[in-house]
Design a protein around this motif. Structure first.
Motif, mmCIF file in Angstrom:
data_model
loop_
_atom_site.group_PDB
_atom_site.id
_atom_site.type_symbol
_atom_site.label_atom_id
_atom_site.label_comp_id
_atom_site.label_asym_id
_atom_site.label_seq_id
_atom_site.Cartn_x
_atom_site.Cartn_y
_atom_site.Cartn_z
ATOM 1 N N LEU A 1 0.904 -1.395 0.089
ATOM 2 C CA LEU A 1 0.140 0.070 0.025
ATOM 3 C C LEU A 1 0.780 1.206 -0.131
ATOM 4 C CD1 LEU A 1 -2.908 -0.942 2.281
ATOM 5 C CD2 LEU A 1 -3.023 -0.691 -0.333
ATOM 6 N N VAL A 2 1.971 1.358 0.709
ATOM 7 C CA VAL A 2 3.038 2.509 0.760
ATOM 8 C C VAL A 2 3.397 2.598 -0.601
ATOM 9 C CG1 VAL A 2 4.919 3.396 1.529
ATOM 10 C CG2 VAL A 2 3.360 2.568 3.487
ATOM 11 N N ALA B 1 2.458 1.647 -3.660
ATOM 12 C CA ALA B 1 1.383 2.051 -4.485
ATOM 13 C C ALA B 1 1.013 3.465 -4.346
ATOM 14 C CB ALA B 1 -0.186 1.273 -4.411
ATOM 15 N N ALA B 2 0.814 4.209 -3.093
ATOM 16 C CA ALA B 2 0.601 5.458 -2.832
ATOM 17 C C ALA B 2 1.818 6.314 -3.154
ATOM 18 C CB ALA B 2 0.499 5.680 -1.150
ATOM 19 N N LEU B 3 2.997 5.947 -3.016
ATOM 20 C CA LEU B 3 4.260 6.637 -3.648
ATOM 21 C C LEU B 3 4.392 6.684 -5.047
ATOM 22 C CD1 LEU B 3 6.935 5.643 -0.718
ATOM 23 C CD2 LEU B 3 5.890 7.730 -1.003
ATOM 24 N N LYS C 1 1.717 6.475 -7.009
ATOM 25 C CA LYS C 1 0.689 7.415 -7.619
ATOM 26 C C LYS C 1 1.040 8.719 -7.091
ATOM 27 C CE LYS C 1 -4.275 8.197 -7.155
ATOM 28 N NZ LYS C 1 -3.958 9.378 -8.094
ATOM 29 N N LEU C 2 1.587 9.266 -6.222
ATOM 30 C CA LEU C 2 2.016 10.610 -5.710
ATOM 31 C C LEU C 2 3.227 11.005 -6.762
ATOM 32 C CD1 LEU C 2 1.959 10.707 -1.981
ATOM 33 C CD2 LEU C 2 0.910 12.048 -3.601
ATOM 34 N N ASP D 1 -0.499 8.577 -12.546
ATOM 35 C CA ASP D 1 -1.571 8.837 -12.008
ATOM 36 C C ASP D 1 -2.691 8.140 -13.003
ATOM 37 O OD1 ASP D 1 -3.676 9.935 -10.613
ATOM 38 O OD2 ASP D 1 -3.111 11.741 -10.773
ATOM 39 N N PRO E 1 4.482 16.451 -4.106
ATOM 40 C CA PRO E 1 3.166 16.738 -3.940
ATOM 41 C C PRO E 1 3.032 17.866 -2.977
ATOM 42 C CG PRO E 1 3.524 14.355 -3.330
ATOM 43 C CD PRO E 1 5.081 15.288 -3.484
#
Length: 125
Positions: free
Chosen positions: A9-10, A12-14, A16-17, A21, A52
Motif C-alpha cells: 500500500l505504501v 502504491a501510494a508513493l 501514485k504521488l 496517475d 506533492p
C-alpha cells in the motif's frame, strides 16, 4: 502477511504521488483522440520530479514537445487534458484541444507554464 500488505500500500501510494496517475476524461475537447469517460494513464515523471503540494518541479529534465498530450491545471480551476502545439520563449507552450469548437484552451487563457504540467498522457483506455 500484514507487513507485506502495508508495504504494498505504501509503495502504491508513493507511485501514485510521484510516478503515475489515472485520470478520467470529462468533456469532448479532445475528441476524437480522447472521449468523455476514457481512462487516461498519466506519467508524472515525463518532464521532471514534482513534490506533492509544491508548485513547479524540483528537477525538470524536459519540456512538453509538440504533439504531447499533457495534463495541467487551468485558471478556471480543475485540470485540463490538451495537446502541446508550440513552445513559447518564456518556458511555456500553447495547449489546444483536438476538437477546437468545444475546447477551453490557450486561445482563452494563453500559454501554459511548463512548470505547471502534472504529466504526460501515456495511454487511453
Amino acid at each position: 502477511m500484514g507487513k507485506a500488505i502495508f508495504a504494498a500500500l505504501v509503495a502504491a501510494a508513493l507511485a501514485k504521488l510521484f510516478v503515475f496517475d489515472v485520470v478520467v476524461a470529462d468533456g469532448n475537447s479532445m475528441e476524437p483522440t480522447i472521449r468523455s469517460c476514457d481512462v487516461l494513464f498519466v506519467n508524472r515523471m515525463s518532464y521532471g520530479l514534482r513534490l506533492p503540494g509544491r508548485a513547479g518541479y524540483v528537477v525538470r529534465w524536459a519540456d512538453p514537445a509538440d504533439g504531447d498530450v499533457v495534463v495541467f491545471p487551468v485558471p478556471s480551476g480543475g485540470i485540463a487534458v490538451k495537446r502541446s502545439v508550440g513552445a513559447c520563449e518564456d518556458g511555456g507552450f500553447m495547449a489546444m484541444g483536438d476538437n477546437p469548437r468545444l475546447s477551453y484552451d490557450s486561445r482563452s487563457f494563453g500559454p501554459v507554464s511548463a512548470d505547471s504540467v502534472i504529466g504526460r498522457v501515456m495511454g487511453v483506455r
